[in-house]
Design a protein around this motif. Structure first.
Motif, PDB file in Angstrom:
ATOM      1  N   ALA A  48     -29.138  31.494 -65.504  1.00 47.71           N
ATOM      2  CA  ALA A  48     -28.728  32.881 -65.749  1.00 47.71           C
ATOM      3  C   ALA A  48     -29.139  33.782 -64.586  1.00 47.71           C
ATOM      4  O   ALA A  48     -28.362  34.626 -64.137  1.00 47.71           O
ATOM      5  N   ARG A  49     -30.350  33.584 -64.074  1.00 47.68           N
ATOM      6  CA  ARG A  49     -30.795  34.398 -62.931  1.00 47.68           C
ATOM      7  C   ARG A  49     -29.965  34.094 -61.687  1.00 47.68           C
ATOM      8  O   ARG A  49     -29.656  34.991 -60.911  1.00 47.68           O
ATOM      9  N   SER A  50     -29.559  32.838 -61.523  1.00 46.13           N
ATOM     10  CA  SER A  50     -28.750  32.496 -60.350  1.00 46.13           C
ATOM     11  C   SER A  50     -27.359  33.124 -60.443  1.00 46.13           C
ATOM     12  O   SER A  50     -26.762  33.464 -59.430  1.00 46.13           O
ATOM     13  N   GLU A  51     -26.859  33.292 -61.650  1.00 44.32           N
ATOM     14  CA  GLU A  51     -25.545  33.910 -61.860  1.00 44.32           C
ATOM     15  C   GLU A  51     -25.624  35.428 -61.811  1.00 44.32           C
ATOM     16  O   GLU A  51     -24.645  36.082 -61.482  1.00 44.32           O
ATOM     17  N   GLY A  52     -26.765  35.966 -62.219  1.00 48.09           N
ATOM     18  CA  GLY A  52     -26.943  37.414 -62.298  1.00 48.09           C
ATOM     19  C   GLY A  52     -27.007  37.857 -63.746  1.00 48.09           C
ATOM     20  O   GLY A  52     -26.020  37.734 -64.478  1.00 48.09           O
ATOM     21  N   MET A  53     -28.163  38.347 -64.152  1.00 45.00           N
ATOM     22  CA  MET A  53     -28.361  38.744 -65.550  1.00 45.00           C
ATOM     23  C   MET A  53     -27.430  39.889 -65.964  1.00 45.00           C
ATOM     24  O   MET A  53     -26.945  39.908 -67.087  1.00 45.00           O
ATOM     25  N   THR A  54     -27.188  40.818 -65.063  1.00 46.52           N
ATOM     26  CA  THR A  54     -26.324  41.944 -65.405  1.00 46.52           C
ATOM     27  C   THR A  54     -24.917  41.453 -65.721  1.00 46.52           C
ATOM     28  O   THR A  54     -24.307  41.863 -66.714  1.00 46.52           O
ATOM     29  N   LYS A  55     -24.412  40.552 -64.891  1.00 47.26           N
ATOM     30  CA  LYS A  55     -23.083  39.980 -65.111  1.00 47.26           C
ATOM     31  C   LYS A  55     -23.040  39.222 -66.432  1.00 47.26           C
ATOM     32  O   LYS A  55     -22.108  39.386 -67.235  1.00 47.26           O
ATOM     33  N   LEU A  56     -24.042  38.376 -66.692  1.00 47.63           N
ATOM     34  CA  LEU A  56     -24.078  37.612 -67.942  1.00 47.63           C
ATOM     35  C   LEU A  56     -24.231  38.519 -69.151  1.00 47.63           C
ATOM     36  O   LEU A  56     -23.639  38.260 -70.201  1.00 47.63           O
ATOM     37  N   ALA A  57     -25.008  39.574 -69.017  1.00 42.78           N
ATOM     38  CA  ALA A  57     -25.168  40.522 -70.126  1.00 42.78           C
ATOM     39  C   ALA A  57     -23.809  41.123 -70.487  1.00 42.78           C
ATOM     40  O   ALA A  57     -23.450  41.215 -71.664  1.00 42.78           O
ATOM     41  N   ARG A  58     -23.075  41.511 -69.498  1.00 38.60           N
ATOM     42  CA  ARG A  58     -21.745  42.103 -69.720  1.00 38.60           C
ATOM     43  C   ARG A  58     -20.817  41.080 -70.392  1.00 38.60           C
ATOM     44  O   ARG A  58     -20.106  41.402 -71.332  1.00 38.60           O
ATOM     45  N   GLU A  59     -20.847  39.839 -69.924  1.00 44.48           N
ATOM     46  CA  GLU A  59     -19.943  38.816 -70.435  1.00 44.48           C
ATOM     47  C   GLU A  59     -20.346  38.272 -71.806  1.00 44.48           C
ATOM     48  O   GLU A  59     -19.490  37.817 -72.561  1.00 44.48           O
ATOM     49  N   THR A  60     -21.631  38.314 -72.131  1.00 46.57           N
ATOM     50  CA  THR A  60     -22.095  37.792 -73.420  1.00 46.57           C
ATOM     51  C   THR A  60     -22.170  38.866 -74.493  1.00 46.57           C
ATOM     52  O   THR A  60     -22.210  38.549 -75.684  1.00 46.57           O
ATOM     53  N   GLY A  61     -22.237  40.122 -74.076  1.00 52.24           N
ATOM     54  CA  GLY A  61     -22.424  41.199 -75.041  1.00 52.24           C
ATOM     55  C   GLY A  61     -23.873  41.329 -75.489  1.00 52.24           C
ATOM     56  O   GLY A  61     -24.173  42.012 -76.463  1.00 52.24           O
ATOM     57  N   ILE A  62     -24.772  40.689 -74.781  1.00 54.25           N
ATOM     58  CA  ILE A  62     -26.212  40.754 -75.066  1.00 54.25           C
ATOM     59  C   ILE A  62     -26.832  41.619 -73.983  1.00 54.25           C
ATOM     60  O   ILE A  62     -26.461  41.514 -72.820  1.00 54.25           O
ATOM     61  N   THR A  63     -27.772  42.467 -74.355  1.00 56.71           N
ATOM     62  CA  THR A  63     -28.382  43.331 -73.339  1.00 56.71           C
ATOM     63  C   THR A  63     -29.091  42.488 -72.292  1.00 56.71           C
ATOM     64  O   THR A  63     -29.537  41.363 -72.558  1.00 56.71           O
ATOM     65  N   ARG A  64     -29.212  43.059 -71.115  1.00 61.21           N
ATOM     66  CA  ARG A  64     -29.901  42.374 -70.009  1.00 61.21           C
ATOM     67  C   ARG A  64     -31.338  42.045 -70.407  1.00 61.21           C
ATOM     68  O   ARG A  64     -31.814  40.931 -70.206  1.00 61.21           O
ATOM     69  N   VAL A  85     -24.095  32.189 -73.624  1.00 64.44           N
ATOM     70  CA  VAL A  85     -24.461  31.997 -72.210  1.00 64.44           C
ATOM     71  C   VAL A  85     -23.625  30.872 -71.610  1.00 64.44           C
ATOM     72  O   VAL A  85     -23.074  31.019 -70.517  1.00 64.44           O
ATOM     73  N   PHE A  86     -23.512  29.762 -72.327  1.00 67.04           N
ATOM     74  CA  PHE A  86     -22.674  28.667 -71.826  1.00 67.04           C
ATOM     75  C   PHE A  86     -21.232  29.141 -71.616  1.00 67.04           C
ATOM     76  O   PHE A  86     -20.618  28.835 -70.587  1.00 67.04           O
ATOM     77  N   ALA A  87     -20.690  29.873 -72.570  1.00 65.62           N
ATOM     78  CA  ALA A  87     -19.307  30.364 -72.447  1.00 65.62           C
ATOM     79  C   ALA A  87     -19.174  31.290 -71.241  1.00 65.62           C
ATOM     80  O   ALA A  87     -18.201  31.196 -70.485  1.00 65.62           O
ATOM     81  N   ALA A  88     -20.146  32.166 -71.039  1.00 67.93           N
ATOM     82  CA  ALA A  88     -20.106  33.081 -69.891  1.00 67.93           C
ATOM     83  C   ALA A  88     -20.195  32.325 -68.571  1.00 67.93           C
ATOM     84  O   ALA A  88     -19.667  32.781 -67.553  1.00 67.93           O
ATOM     85  N   LEU A  89     -20.832  31.164 -68.591  1.00 67.89           N
ATOM     86  CA  LEU A  89     -20.935  30.328 -67.396  1.00 67.89           C
ATOM     87  C   LEU A  89     -19.688  29.463 -67.206  1.00 67.89           C
ATOM     88  O   LEU A  89     -19.581  28.725 -66.232  1.00 67.89           O
ATOM     89  N   GLY A  90     -18.763  29.548 -68.161  1.00 67.45           N
ATOM     90  CA  GLY A  90     -17.552  28.733 -68.077  1.00 67.45           C
ATOM     91  C   GLY A  90     -17.789  27.294 -68.488  1.00 67.45           C
ATOM     92  O   GLY A  90     -17.083  26.390 -68.056  1.00 67.45           O
ATOM     93  N   LEU A  91     -18.785  27.079 -69.340  1.00 66.23           N
ATOM     94  CA  LEU A  91     -19.145  25.731 -69.790  1.00 66.23           C
ATOM     95  C   LEU A  91     -19.027  25.638 -71.303  1.00 66.23           C
ATOM     96  O   LEU A  91     -19.054  26.649 -71.999  1.00 66.23           O
TER      97      LEU A  91
END
Length: 106
Positions: A48-64, A85-91
């Protein structure tokens, strides 16, 4: 000659070495084979940190902050969080038979 005072050591962070989807998949699959759930969840934080927490937060709907807490070494993320998180990573998470012969008889 280098003296001890000239040496600088930085903390090793897995997130610094995750560069693409193949790295993510290899990292996760390797940890799944080891069977250590705690290390796997910690690895999700690295990814998640390698992808960017802000980006993942936006894509998951979970706060950073919620992601940081859930994916911290002491975190305990829900299945829903892991799935998002897996879905936001495309997995995807999938189930495959560990022993195909046993799967045939079930």
């Amino acid at each position: 000659m280098i003296s001890e005072t000239d040496l600088r050591v930085s903390e090793w962070r897995a997130a610094d070495f995750i560069n693409d989807k193949e790295d993510v998949i290899g990292y996760i699959n390797g940890l799944l084979e080891q069977g250590d759930d705690d290390v796997l969840l910690e690895a999700l934080g690295d990814i998640a940190r390698s992808e960017g927490m802000t980006k993942l937060a936006r894509e998951t709907g979970i706060t950073r902050d919620g992601l940081y807490k859930a994916l911290a070494a002491s975190g305990n993320p829900s299945y829903s969080t892991v799935r998002k998180v897996f879905a936001a990573l495309g997995l995807e998470l999938r189930v495959v038979p560990a022993d195909p012969a046993k799967a045939q008889s079930a």
